[in-house]
Design a protein around this motif. Sequence first.
Motif, PDB file in Angstrom:
ATOM      1  N   TYR A 224      77.769  18.886  94.360  1.00 48.92           N
ATOM      2  CA  TYR A 224      76.924  20.026  93.966  1.00 48.92           C
ATOM      3  C   TYR A 224      77.653  20.604  92.880  1.00 48.92           C
ATOM      4  O   TYR A 224      77.540  21.780  92.926  1.00 48.92           O
ATOM      5  CB  TYR A 224      76.564  20.892  95.086  1.00 48.92           C
TER       6      TYR A 224
ATOM      7  N   ASP B 109      76.543  21.853  89.983  1.00 49.33           N
ATOM      8  CA  ASP B 109      75.605  22.842  89.542  1.00 49.33           C
ATOM      9  C   ASP B 109      75.335  24.120  90.242  1.00 49.33           C
ATOM     10  O   ASP B 109      74.689  24.940  89.828  1.00 49.33           O
ATOM     11  CB  ASP B 109      74.166  22.026  89.319  1.00 49.33           C
ATOM     12  N   HIS B 110      75.636  23.934  91.663  1.00 47.27           N
ATOM     13  CA  HIS B 110      75.302  24.789  92.753  1.00 47.27           C
ATOM     14  C   HIS B 110      76.687  25.596  93.050  1.00 47.27           C
ATOM     15  O   HIS B 110      76.620  26.916  93.415  1.00 47.27           O
ATOM     16  CB  HIS B 110      74.558  24.482  93.969  1.00 47.27           C
ATOM     17  N   LEU B 111      77.695  24.750  93.388  1.00 47.12           N
ATOM     18  CA  LEU B 111      78.919  25.422  93.842  1.00 47.12           C
ATOM     19  C   LEU B 111      80.146  25.205  92.908  1.00 47.12           C
ATOM     20  O   LEU B 111      80.624  24.263  92.848  1.00 47.12           O
ATOM     21  CB  LEU B 111      79.424  24.484  95.172  1.00 47.12           C
TER      22      LEU B 111
ATOM     23  N   THR C 280      74.768  15.606  92.944  1.00 53.14           N
ATOM     24  CA  THR C 280      74.025  16.652  93.023  1.00 53.14           C
ATOM     25  C   THR C 280      72.890  16.441  93.736  1.00 53.14           C
ATOM     26  O   THR C 280      72.545  15.595  94.651  1.00 53.14           O
ATOM     27  CB  THR C 280      73.736  17.144  91.471  1.00 53.14           C
TER      28      THR C 280
ATOM     29  N   GLY D 293      80.415  28.942  96.052  1.00 52.05           N
ATOM     30  CA  GLY D 293      79.150  29.243  95.339  1.00 52.05           C
ATOM     31  C   GLY D 293      78.821  30.631  96.117  1.00 52.05           C
ATOM     32  O   GLY D 293      79.294  31.093  97.092  1.00 52.05           O
ATOM     33  N   GLN D 294      77.539  31.056  95.691  1.00 47.71           N
ATOM     34  CA  GLN D 294      76.956  32.233  96.020  1.00 47.71           C
ATOM     35  C   GLN D 294      76.303  31.944  97.630  1.00 47.71           C
ATOM     36  O   GLN D 294      75.815  30.801  97.781  1.00 47.71           O
ATOM     37  CB  GLN D 294      75.960  32.947  95.048  1.00 47.71           C
TER      38      GLN D 294
ATOM     39  N   ASN E 182      73.061  32.175  98.498  1.00 49.01           N
ATOM     40  CA  ASN E 182      71.989  31.220  98.306  1.00 49.01           C
ATOM     41  C   ASN E 182      72.169  29.966  97.852  1.00 49.01           C
ATOM     42  O   ASN E 182      71.379  29.220  98.017  1.00 49.01           O
ATOM     43  CB  ASN E 182      71.098  32.399  97.191  1.00 49.01           C
ATOM     44  N   ASP E 183      73.401  29.732  96.989  1.00 53.93           N
ATOM     45  CA  ASP E 183      73.395  28.359  96.582  1.00 53.93           C
ATOM     46  C   ASP E 183      73.978  27.456  97.732  1.00 53.93           C
ATOM     47  O   ASP E 183      73.644  26.485  97.865  1.00 53.93           O
ATOM     48  CB  ASP E 183      74.508  28.466  95.375  1.00 53.93           C
ATOM     49  N   GLN E 184      74.767  28.234  98.629  1.00 52.36           N
ATOM     50  CA  GLN E 184      75.337  27.463  99.611  1.00 52.36           C
ATOM     51  C   GLN E 184      74.249  27.013 100.585  1.00 52.36           C
ATOM     52  O   GLN E 184      74.273  25.758 101.018  1.00 52.36           O
ATOM     53  CB  GLN E 184      76.301  28.350 100.528  1.00 52.36           C
TER      54      GLN E 184
ATOM     55  N   ALA F  74      71.008  26.750  99.660  1.00 54.45           N
ATOM     56  CA  ALA F  74      70.231  25.642  98.862  1.00 54.45           C
ATOM     57  C   ALA F  74      70.540  24.316  99.270  1.00 54.45           C
ATOM     58  O   ALA F  74      69.866  23.193  99.295  1.00 54.45           O
ATOM     59  CB  ALA F  74      70.012  26.075  97.641  1.00 54.45           C
TER      60      ALA F  74
END
Length: 265
Positions: free
Chosen positions: A11, A13-15, A44, A62-63, A65-67, A69
Amino acid sequence: MPYALTLTHLYPDHLNLYGDTGNLIVLKRRCQWMGIDCMVQPLTMGDRPTPGHTDLYFMGGGQDNDQVAVVDDFHQLKADTIQADTEAGVVFLGVCGGYQLMGHTFLMGNGEETPGLGIINVRTKAPGTEVKQRCIGNLIGELSADIYTEITAMYASPKPVPRTIVGFENHSGQTYLGQGVAPLAKTRVGFGNNATAEDEGARYRNVFGSYMHGSLLPKNPHFADYLIWLALRRKYQDDTLRLPALGDREELEAHHYAVQRYGRG
């Protein structure tokens, strides 16, 4: 015999907060310096891993909300393969949010429970809606005896190896280790897993979690080499395998500076 490793970045792109992608840069560069062919591949949202293809997984922070997701995607597309790989000894490193996600559950401050990835037997909870304590600051730990013993013996020629591991923590989540999971290090300075535990990170088989940013591996070349060595030894089924002893002057200067400036006593 030429050696080769495949590293998988989960991930990206998210983490991807806190510069933790630097950990992959360090692993790849140190492999190159040691004559090890190293390929880094992203994994990803929507991707399925190939069983038995990866030698080392990395997952950063990550933030919230990203976690959240990535959880459904993981369980739908990736869980079976990655859990089988890690149970078979494939190396896995998770940092901060990635570390929290590796566990069974994350209990939010509002009482909502988010399922984790179930890779390692840890659980994390927020301090709560009334108390919002963050564990933040420089973090120094003393590596567990078994890890340190292996690190000192993994080089082809003797070299000085710090017993310490250094980084920077910034987390509100409080992580608690379950049965079968050992701490990565004993906390000397900072908090680590939670505000009272006095230990940092976790280890289960070749799975490691840590709250250390900074990034973790540039200032801790001995731990970076340890992950590489574990991955090589497993892949090539060779317990006699030893790594070249790189000089690491700049890396260890940065490491010792952190210990001297922020260490107690």
